[in-house]
Design a protein around this motif. Structure first.
Motif, PDB file in Angstrom:
ATOM      1  N   ARG A 292       0.838  -1.213   0.000  1.00  0.00           N
ATOM      2  CA  ARG A 292       0.000   0.000   0.000  1.00  0.00           C
ATOM      3  C   ARG A 292       0.869   1.257   0.000  1.00  0.00           C
ATOM      4  O   ARG A 292       0.593   2.218  -0.723  1.00  0.00           O
ATOM      5  CB  ARG A 292      -0.946   0.012   1.200  1.00  0.00           C
ATOM      6  CG  ARG A 292      -2.192  -0.833   1.010  1.00  0.00           C
ATOM      7  CD  ARG A 292      -3.242  -0.563   2.078  1.00  0.00           C
ATOM      8  NE  ARG A 292      -2.760  -0.779   3.433  1.00  0.00           N
ATOM      9  CZ  ARG A 292      -2.759  -1.952   4.076  1.00  0.00           C
ATOM     10  NH1 ARG A 292      -3.237  -3.022   3.483  1.00  0.00           N
ATOM     11  NH2 ARG A 292      -2.305  -2.047   5.299  1.00  0.00           N
ATOM     12  N   LEU A 293       1.923   1.250   0.799  1.00  0.00           N
ATOM     13  CA  LEU A 293       2.843   2.387   0.853  1.00  0.00           C
ATOM     14  C   LEU A 293       3.498   2.608  -0.510  1.00  0.00           C
ATOM     15  O   LEU A 293       3.526   3.726  -1.026  1.00  0.00           O
ATOM     16  CB  LEU A 293       3.925   2.135   1.911  1.00  0.00           C
ATOM     17  CG  LEU A 293       5.094   3.115   1.915  1.00  0.00           C
ATOM     18  CD1 LEU A 293       4.664   4.432   2.534  1.00  0.00           C
ATOM     19  CD2 LEU A 293       6.270   2.535   2.663  1.00  0.00           C
TER      20      LEU A 293
ATOM     21  N   ALA B  40       2.533   1.667  -3.454  1.00  0.00           N
ATOM     22  CA  ALA B  40       1.591   1.951  -4.543  1.00  0.00           C
ATOM     23  C   ALA B  40       1.532   3.443  -4.869  1.00  0.00           C
ATOM     24  O   ALA B  40       1.230   3.818  -6.004  1.00  0.00           O
ATOM     25  CB  ALA B  40       0.201   1.423  -4.200  1.00  0.00           C
ATOM     26  N   ASP B  41       1.841   4.291  -3.898  1.00  0.00           N
ATOM     27  CA  ASP B  41       1.841   5.731  -4.135  1.00  0.00           C
ATOM     28  C   ASP B  41       3.076   6.205  -4.906  1.00  0.00           C
ATOM     29  O   ASP B  41       3.114   7.342  -5.365  1.00  0.00           O
ATOM     30  CB  ASP B  41       1.778   6.496  -2.807  1.00  0.00           C
ATOM     31  CG  ASP B  41       0.416   6.374  -2.138  1.00  0.00           C
ATOM     32  OD1 ASP B  41      -0.575   6.077  -2.851  1.00  0.00           O
ATOM     33  OD2 ASP B  41       0.344   6.570  -0.908  1.00  0.00           O
ATOM     34  N   TYR B  42       4.091   5.348  -5.031  1.00  0.00           N
ATOM     35  CA  TYR B  42       5.353   5.742  -5.652  1.00  0.00           C
ATOM     36  C   TYR B  42       5.667   4.997  -6.945  1.00  0.00           C
ATOM     37  O   TYR B  42       6.685   5.262  -7.574  1.00  0.00           O
ATOM     38  CB  TYR B  42       6.507   5.539  -4.661  1.00  0.00           C
ATOM     39  CG  TYR B  42       6.362   6.424  -3.458  1.00  0.00           C
ATOM     40  CD1 TYR B  42       6.823   7.734  -3.469  1.00  0.00           C
ATOM     41  CD2 TYR B  42       5.723   5.963  -2.305  1.00  0.00           C
ATOM     42  CE1 TYR B  42       6.672   8.556  -2.368  1.00  0.00           C
ATOM     43  CE2 TYR B  42       5.563   6.783  -1.196  1.00  0.00           C
ATOM     44  CZ  TYR B  42       6.039   8.076  -1.235  1.00  0.00           C
ATOM     45  OH  TYR B  42       5.887   8.886  -0.149  1.00  0.00           O
TER      46      TYR B  42
ATOM     47  N   ASP C  91       3.923   3.253 -10.728  1.00  0.00           N
ATOM     48  CA  ASP C  91       2.767   3.406 -11.616  1.00  0.00           C
ATOM     49  C   ASP C  91       1.782   2.252 -11.490  1.00  0.00           C
ATOM     50  O   ASP C  91       0.590   2.433 -11.711  1.00  0.00           O
ATOM     51  CB  ASP C  91       3.228   3.526 -13.071  1.00  0.00           C
ATOM     52  CG  ASP C  91       3.967   4.833 -13.336  1.00  0.00           C
ATOM     53  OD1 ASP C  91       3.891   5.758 -12.509  1.00  0.00           O
ATOM     54  OD2 ASP C  91       4.628   4.919 -14.388  1.00  0.00           O
TER      55      ASP C  91
END
Length: 176
Positions: free
Chosen positions: A122-123, A125-127, A129
């Motif tokens: 989850r962490l 996924a923000d960094y 694509d």
């Protein structure tokens, strides 16, 4: 294995049946968050897409200088330690200005995904694509080369199709 042709300047990557792929626009680089995570197997499974096998790298500034426009796929084992390594590698890549096109998480067994792994995915996924999960394949434990297994399970081909779509979408955005 990456083969450098004389005078070509564009990396050649052997593909299915000995065919050589030259299209830099479709070229992808794959690197492991740690050793033994399945980069070589992923490269083989993605054939005939041209993929550079970078093994494990931490030289993101060098990658950016040489291959910056080539989409990067980071491969990690689906364990707490594997995703910890992925956090480190993605952090280094982002700091160096390298975009991670996809994080491929290779399951380490048929068991439930540990809480620490879910949290780190989850962490991350923000960094990145895209995040693609490749399921555990019991038959691969019993052979020297997973690519020798006659039938690739449907869940694996589905994961590879999702990765292809993510990479194609990224390249289309880059060209457009």
């Amino acid at each position: 294995m990456l083969v450098s042709p004389a005078g070509g300047g564009v990396p050649f990557v052997p593909a299915t049946g000995g065919v050589v792929a030259r299209v830099r626009g479709d070229l992808v680089a794959a690197a492991g968050a740690a050793g033994g995570v399945g980069v070589s197997t992923l490269v083989g499974l993605l054939s005939p897409r041209p993929v550079m096998d970078l093994a494990v790298t931490r030289d993101w500034a060098g990658y950016r200088a040489r291959w910056g426009a080539v989409p990067l796929v980071l491969v990690a084992r689906g364990t707490a330690a594997g995703l910890r390594a992925a956090v480190d590698r993605v952090g280094g890549a982002v700091e160096a200005g390298v975009a991670v096109a996809a994080l491929v998480v290779v399951a380490d067994g048929p068991w439930p995904v540990p809480r620490a792994v879910r949290g780190r995915i989850r962490l991350l996924a923000d960094y990145v694509d895209a995040v693609v999960r490749v399921p555990y394949v019991p038959a691969w434990r019993y052979v020297d080369d997973p690519l020798e297994v006659a039938a690739v399970p449907r869940k694996v081909t589905d994961a590879l199709a999702a990765l292809d779509r993510a990479l194609d979408g990224r390249q289309n955005r880059r060209r457009g």
